[in-house]
Design a protein around this motif. Structure first.
Motif, mmCIF file in Angstrom:
data_model
loop_
_atom_site.group_PDB
_atom_site.id
_atom_site.type_symbol
_atom_site.label_atom_id
_atom_site.label_comp_id
_atom_site.label_asym_id
_atom_site.label_seq_id
_atom_site.Cartn_x
_atom_site.Cartn_y
_atom_site.Cartn_z
ATOM 1 N N LEU A 108 0.828 -1.219 0.000
ATOM 2 C CA LEU A 108 0.000 0.000 0.000
ATOM 3 C C LEU A 108 0.858 1.263 0.000
ATOM 4 O O LEU A 108 0.517 2.237 -0.682
ATOM 5 N N ALA A 109 1.948 1.258 0.740
ATOM 6 C CA ALA A 109 2.827 2.426 0.743
ATOM 7 C C ALA A 109 3.477 2.624 -0.625
ATOM 8 O O ALA A 109 3.638 3.762 -1.087
ATOM 9 N N THR A 110 3.812 1.526 -1.295
ATOM 10 C CA THR A 110 4.396 1.609 -2.637
ATOM 11 C C THR A 110 3.371 2.114 -3.647
ATOM 12 O O THR A 110 3.708 2.907 -4.530
ATOM 13 N N GLU A 111 2.132 1.663 -3.523
ATOM 14 C CA GLU A 111 1.084 2.122 -4.445
ATOM 15 C C GLU A 111 0.698 3.581 -4.203
ATOM 16 O O GLU A 111 0.237 4.258 -5.115
ATOM 17 N N ALA A 112 0.896 4.072 -2.982
ATOM 18 C CA ALA A 112 0.512 5.446 -2.674
ATOM 19 C C ALA A 112 1.478 6.454 -3.282
ATOM 20 O O ALA A 112 1.093 7.589 -3.531
ATOM 21 N N GLY A 113 2.718 6.063 -3.508
ATOM 22 C CA GLY A 113 3.720 6.979 -4.061
ATOM 23 C C GLY A 113 3.317 7.611 -5.384
ATOM 24 O O GLY A 113 3.302 8.839 -5.507
ATOM 25 N N PRO A 114 2.992 6.805 -6.402
ATOM 26 C CA PRO A 114 2.581 7.417 -7.678
ATOM 27 C C PRO A 114 1.272 8.204 -7.583
ATOM 28 O O PRO A 114 1.084 9.199 -8.291
ATOM 29 N N ILE A 115 0.393 7.787 -6.710
ATOM 30 C CA ILE A 115 -0.873 8.510 -6.554
ATOM 31 C C ILE A 115 -0.607 9.890 -5.958
ATOM 32 O O ILE A 115 -1.202 10.895 -6.376
ATOM 33 N N LEU A 116 0.291 9.962 -4.984
ATOM 34 C CA LEU A 116 0.611 11.253 -4.366
ATOM 35 C C LEU A 116 1.349 12.177 -5.302
ATOM 36 O O LEU A 116 1.285 13.398 -5.162
ATOM 37 N N SER A 117 2.094 11.635 -6.264
ATOM 38 C CA SER A 117 2.872 12.494 -7.153
ATOM 39 C C SER A 117 2.022 13.171 -8.213
ATOM 40 O O SER A 117 2.506 14.060 -8.919
#
Length: 118
Positions: A108-117
């Motif tokens: 989940l933390a890895t998937e959140a990275g591109p979403i936050l960018s």
């Protein structure tokens, strides 16, 4: 003897303060420049968004670390209990669920990275 060392230390401190007041360049260190965020720079808004992105990524890493430590402590406690009682099923379940929990948190933390960018 203590009195003499205290007087000497106090005199040295006063000398340093006096020297820094007379020569101000001695007391001022060159501060490092602030690093730019990993994403976005230029305007105030994009720079703030870049710092927020870095903060959220750091929070995700801290959450993953906390989950890892929490699962580790739970597994150690379960291992100790299993060793004392001779029942290893609770340890196995705790270890399996803990590994799954860590993997889910990291995913989940890895998937959140591109979403936050975005």
């Amino acid at each position: 003897m203590k009195r003499t060392s205290h007087v000497f230390t106090s005199a040295c401190q006063r000398l340093v303060v006096l020297a820094s007041a007379v020569v101000p360049g001695v007391a001022l260190a060159e501060l490092p420049t602030l690093e730019e965020p990993t994403q976005g720079s230029g305007g105030i808004r994009t720079t703030a968004q870049g710092y927020m992105y870095d903060g959220f990524i750091l929070a995700g890493l801290l959450l993953s670390t906390a989950a890892f430590i929490w699962v580790g402590i739970g597994c150690l406690a379960s291992f100790n209990e299993g060793r004392q009682r001779g029942e290893w099923t609770k340890f196995g379940v705790t270890a399996f669920v803990g590994v799954v929990l860590i993997l889910v948190v990291i995913w989940l933390a890895t998937e959140a990275g591109p979403i936050l960018s975005q």
